[in-house]
Write an enzyme that holds these catalytic residues in place. Structure first.
Site, PDB file in Angstrom:
ATOM      1  N   SER A  34      -7.771 -14.792 -38.398  1.00  0.00           N
ATOM      2  CA  SER A  34      -7.403 -14.819 -37.092  1.00  0.00           C
ATOM      3  C   SER A  34      -6.765 -14.620 -36.327  1.00  0.00           C
ATOM      4  CB  SER A  34      -7.295 -16.942 -37.209  1.00  0.00           C
ATOM      5  OG  SER A  34      -8.380 -17.406 -36.057  1.00  0.00           O
ATOM      6  N   GLU A  72     -14.529 -10.359 -38.576  1.00  0.00           N
ATOM      7  CA  GLU A  72     -15.745 -11.877 -38.011  1.00  0.00           C
ATOM      8  C   GLU A  72     -14.949 -13.223 -36.592  1.00  0.00           C
ATOM      9  OE1 GLU A  72     -13.460 -15.272 -38.326  1.00  0.00           O
ATOM     10  OE2 GLU A  72     -11.742 -13.765 -37.943  1.00  0.00           O
ATOM     11  N   HIS A  83     -13.977 -17.676 -41.057  1.00  0.00           N
ATOM     12  CA  HIS A  83     -13.873 -19.302 -40.060  1.00  0.00           C
ATOM     13  C   HIS A  83     -14.269 -20.064 -41.404  1.00  0.00           C
ATOM     14  CE1 HIS A  83     -11.264 -17.155 -36.960  1.00  0.00           C
ATOM     15  NE2 HIS A  83     -10.424 -18.409 -36.632  1.00  0.00           N
TER      16      HIS A  83
END
Lengths: 337, 337
Positions: free
Chosen positions: A103, A209, A280
C-alpha cells in the site's frame, strides 16, 4: 531470533489493540518484537506530524533490525519523500534489514529503487508483504492472520522463501521471462510518475494491486503507464488483487476484465498476467522488490523464482496449497529450463 | 446565430432527456444546436466504442461549429489520446471552433496544448466551462441551469467575456501575475503526467478542481505535481471547488485546508489562491485554457483578465454578482496597473 521493529510511517492507528495483537503474534512466531516509540503517535490522520514520522523512519533505519515491518499504510509517506535519507535506509539493508509492507509502503520501496543501488545489489532488503495491523493484527473473529500470509512472511524473513506459485489464466503456457521485480500499489506507484522518486526500470517484471478503485480508474492508471512508456518497457506485468471497488449503474457490462482487455489491446506484445495472490486481501505472498527473478508458466501454473542460482531454489510457496513442497516446485518447472 | 454541436466523447449518457433539455435551452439562448449522430451511442460505460467516439470527435472537428460542447465527461478520452488527430482539432479552432467542457475534457484541452501551437496562438479556442447535460440539462426541479454558468457561457461563446472575478482568501492583496492559463480537473491532469499529452508550461497560471476526491488524495496529487516540479514553475495556482468528498473517521481534524496548507509548506513562495467558482458544482465560470491572462488581486477580490490588450477589457464576470459590470470591473483594477 530475528529482531523485528513495528513502526507507523503513514496513517494513524485509530486503536492500539491491533498493534498489540500483531506484536504478540509475531513474538509467538519467533521474532524479537520491538514497537517504535511513536508507533501510536497521532496528528490529524497521520501517525504523528511529518517530523515525528520521518524521525521514526530514520530511527528504525539506524537501529537496523532484521525486519522493519510497517504497522499500516494509509496516506503519509508522500509527504516525506523529499526528506527521506535514502542512503541511511539503504545502509540498513546492507546491515540485514528487510523493509516490509504494501500500500503506501510502495513509495518507500520504489523510492529506494530510484535513489539507491539496492536494485542492482539484489540484497533482498525490500519486501512487498503484509502490514502488521492489517494482517497480524486481525481479530480471531475476523479470521485471524491468514496462514499463507503468515507462512510466506516467516519463510521470507528467514531467507528461505525463494519462489511463489499461483494459478494464472490460460494463454501463457511455456512463458519464461527474467527481469527485476518491482511495483506495488498502482495508485501509489502512479503518484510517483514524473517525480524523482519513480525508478526507471526497463525489462522488469511489474506487479500491481489496488483497493477501492473502480476498474475505469485502474484502466486510466494503467493507460497512463502505457502512454508514459513504462508498461511496454517491461518483460511482463503481473496483476494482483483489485479489491473492494463498487459497481456503478453506468458500467453496463464494463468490468475489471474489460479494463485489462483495453490495456492489452493498446499494448500489443505486452504480457499481462493475472492471479497473483497479493493486494489488500487477507492472503498475500511476500515478494522481493528489486530482485532479479524468473517468471515461468507451465499450463496455468505460474512461478516467480528469485535468487542468484535458480538451480538451488528449494522453497517455493504455492498458494494453491498452504505450504511449500520442493517436489511440487520441481514438477512445476517447464522442461525448457 | 452561433452553431453549436453537442457530442459525447467519453462516458455514456444513461438517458436522453438531459441532452434534449440541454439542446432546447441552448436553442432558446440563441445557438443553432446540432446533436452529433452518436451522442447517445452506448458501449459498456462509454458513449460508443473507441472507434465511434474518435470518429465523432473528428467529425465535429471537420464540421468546425462555433461551439463544440461535450454533453458530459466521465471516463473515456484517455483511451483516445494516442489516436486523436490533434492537428485536425486545432484547425477547427483556426476556423473559429471553441471546444468547451470540464472534467474528462481536461485531457482534450491539455492534449491540444501539448501537441499543437494553440497555446501561443491565443486563439481562445479551448474553454473550461460547462458540460451540456450536467449544466444545461438540469431539471427545473433540481434548480435548472445556474444563471452565472449560463451567462458566462453565452458571453464567452460570443467572444465578449474577457475577465472573471471572485472572492479569494486574505493575504494576496496587490498581487499581479501574468501567465498562460491552464489546468482543469486535477485527477485527469495528473493522469497525463509522464505522458506526451502533458503540456510543459512554465510561468503559467494553473487552475484545478476535483470531485469525489478526499483531501488526502487531493494533497497527494498536488504533492506529485510539486515533486515533478510543475507547481513551482507556475506564477500561481488557483483552486476551484473540491466537492462531494466524504469525511473519514480517521481524519481527526484533517480537512481540505490541511491539504492546501501542506502543499504551501512544501512550496515556499508559490502562490496558491482559493475560491475560483469552477468545478463539479452548478456555478462555474468559463475560462480560456491556453490564453495569456493577468491575475490581479485587490483586497480579497481576485480578477482574471485575458485578451490581447487589457485596457480594452470591458466584460468581466463577477461571480459575487449575477452579471457583469464594467464600472465594477474598473474599480477592481489595482491602481498599479
Amino acid at each position: 531470533m530475528s529482531s523485528l521493529t513495528l513502526y507507523t510511517p503513514a496513517g494513524v492507528l485509530a486503536k492500539s489493540q491491533p498493534l498489540k495483537r500483531a506484536a504478540k503474534r509475531l513474538g509467538q512466531l519467533g521474532f524479537e518484537v520491538e514497537i517504535d516509540a511513536d508507533a501510536l503517535a497521532r496528528h490529524q490522520r497521520f501517525a504523528g506530524d511529518d517530523a515525528t514520522r520521518l524521525a521514526a523512519l530514520h530511527r528504525v533505519a539506524e537501529a537496523a533490525p532484521s525486519v522493519a515491518l510497517a504497522s499500516r499504510g494509509g496516506y503519509g509517506l508522500t509527504r516525506l519523500l523529499d526528506q527521506i535519507d535514502w542512503a541511511l535506509l539503504a545502509r540498513a539493508v546492507e546491515r540485514g534489514t528487510r523493509w516490509v509492507g504494501h500500500s503506501d509502503l510502495t513509495s518507500l520501496h520504489l523510492g529506494l529503487l530510484a535513489h539507491t543501488k539496492l536494485r542492482s545489489a539484489e540484497a533482498f532488503g525490500l519486501w512487498a508483504g503484509p502490514l502488521a495491523c492489517d494482517d497480524f493484527g486481525r481479530e480471531e473473529a475476523e479470521g485471524g492472520v491468514d496462514e499463507i500470509t503468515r507462512d510466506c512472511f516467516v519463510e521470507a524473513m528467514q531467507g528461505l522463501l525463494e519462489a511463489v506459485g499461483f494459478r494464472t489464466e490460460a494463454g501463457f503456457d511455456g512463458l519464461h521471462a527474467r527481469g527485476t521485480l518491482w511495483g506495488g500499489n498502482l495508485c501509489v506507484l502512479n503518484s510517483l510518475l514524473g517525480t524523482p522518486h519513480f525508478p526507471k526500470i526497463k525489462g522488469g517484471i511489474l506487479f500491481l494491486e489496488d483497493v477501492n478503485e473502480h476498474p475505469y480508474r485502474v484502466e486510466r492508471m494503467l493507460l497512463q503507464l502505457a502512454q508514459a512508456g513504462v508498461l511496454q518497457a517491461q518483460k511482463a506485468v503481473v496483476l494482483g488483487e483489485f479489491s473492494a471497488w463498487k459497481k456503478s449503474p453506468l458500467d453496463r457490462g464494463y468490468t475489471l476484465k474489460s479494463a485489462i482487455a483495453a490495456v492489452r489491446e493498446r499494448c500489443p506484445g505486452l504480457l499481462i498476467l493475472t492471479g497473483l495472490p497479493f493486494g489488500h486481501v487477507p492472503t498475500k505472498v511476500c515478494l522481493p522488490v528489486g530482485a532479479k527473478m524468473d517468471l515461468v508458466v507451465q499450463g496455468r501454473e505460474a512461478l516467480m523464482i528469485w535468487g542468484p542460482d535458480p538451480a538451488h531454489h528449494q522453497h517455493a510457496h504455492d498458494c494453491d496449497e498452504a505450504c511449500s513442497h520442493e517436489a511440487e516446485h520441481e514438477a512445476k518447472r517447464p522442461s525448457s529450463r
